[in-house]
Design a protein around this motif. Structure first.
Motif, PDB file in Angstrom:
ATOM      1  N   LEU A   9     -22.278 -38.825 -26.886  1.00  0.00           N
ATOM      2  CA  LEU A   9     -21.911 -40.194 -26.506  1.00  0.00           C
ATOM      3  C   LEU A   9     -22.607 -40.736 -25.468  1.00  0.00           C
ATOM      4  CD1 LEU A   9     -17.824 -39.838 -27.001  1.00  0.00           C
ATOM      5  CD2 LEU A   9     -19.498 -40.983 -28.500  1.00  0.00           C
ATOM      6  N   THR A  46     -17.494 -45.787 -24.547  1.00  0.00           N
ATOM      7  CA  THR A  46     -18.035 -44.440 -24.712  1.00  0.00           C
ATOM      8  C   THR A  46     -17.843 -43.822 -23.077  1.00  0.00           C
ATOM      9  OG1 THR A  46     -20.390 -44.903 -24.495  1.00  0.00           O
ATOM     10  CG2 THR A  46     -19.254 -44.917 -26.761  1.00  0.00           C
ATOM     11  N   ASP A  50     -16.444 -40.362 -23.070  1.00  0.00           N
ATOM     12  CA  ASP A  50     -17.105 -38.915 -22.856  1.00  0.00           C
ATOM     13  C   ASP A  50     -16.717 -38.119 -21.824  1.00  0.00           C
ATOM     14  OD1 ASP A  50     -18.233 -40.371 -20.848  1.00  0.00           O
ATOM     15  OD2 ASP A  50     -20.229 -40.821 -21.632  1.00  0.00           O
TER      16      ASP A  50
END
Length: 221
Positions: A9, A46, A50
């Protein structure tokens, strides 16, 4: 290097950063604005996922810790350059954007100089708020141009007096031009306000990092 989901990601977010600018080379507007907005928001999401997944799944790695702030800075700086480049160069936009870019470059230089001591400049909660404010401000500013271009599309075929009459309220707005104009103004106000807040947080956190690094910048007697 571990190819787990959090790191994937992060890599995708880094690759998305130049995509925001490239969109304006291959697409007309407002399609380019829509593409840039969706890509930027997807990449920003993201940024939360992440880190959350890496902590939850105990998959934190040196590679992810190194790449995550680079991806964030690339996203913010490239997006700001695009927004400023397509703006009227208003000082209300250029000044906070300049402060943000300057700070990011300055802190990156500090981290590079400190080397192993760069752990002293670990990301603080205030710095995380700074990044959040930057990303929300940029997304809102991208939406401002989307409203503008859709408004311009609705005015095609209209003469100047008709457009002026609609904007002044003398002529009935049958297609929604005034609604889009109001959304554009609201997005511009919110976006600039958030950008100035982000710039203030940027300068505060930048000074905090400089203060922490100062002992290592003094020459020995």
């Amino acid at each position: 290097m571990q190819w787990n989901l959090p790191n994937i990601l992060t890599v995708l977010r880094l690759l998305a950063a130049p995509g925001v600018a490239v969109a304006f080379l291959f697409f007309g507007r407002p399609l380019a604005d829509w593409f840039a907005l969706i890509l930027f928001i997807s990449a920003a999401v993201t940024d939360w996922f992440d880190g959350y997944l890496a902590r939850s799944w105990k998959q934190e790695s040196k590679f992810g810790a190194m790449l995550d702030p680079i991806a964030d800075k690339a996203m913010v700086i490239i997006a700001l350059l695009v927004i400023v480049g397509y703006s009227s160069m208003s000082p209300w936009l250029v000044l906070p954007a300049t402060f943000i870019v300057f700070r990011e470059v300055f802190v990156s230089g500090l981290r590079e100089f400190l080397g192993h001591e760069a752990k002293l400049l670990s990301v603080t909660k205030l710095a995380k708020w700074k990044t959040t404010a930057q990303m929300v401000a940029i997304a809102v500013l991208f939406s401002q141009d989307i409203f503008l271009w859709h408004m311009l599309g609705l005015t095609q075929g209209m003469d100047g007096p008709t457009v002026d009459g609609i904007m002044s309220g003398a002529i009935s707005d049958e297609v929604g031009i005034l609604w889009l104009a109001q959304l554009r103004d609201i997005a511009g106000t919110i976006g600039l306000t958030l950008l100035w807040i982000a710039a203030a947080l940027t300068l505060i956190t930048g000074w905090d990092y400089f203060r922490k690094a100062l002992p290592f910048l003094r020459d020995s007697a």
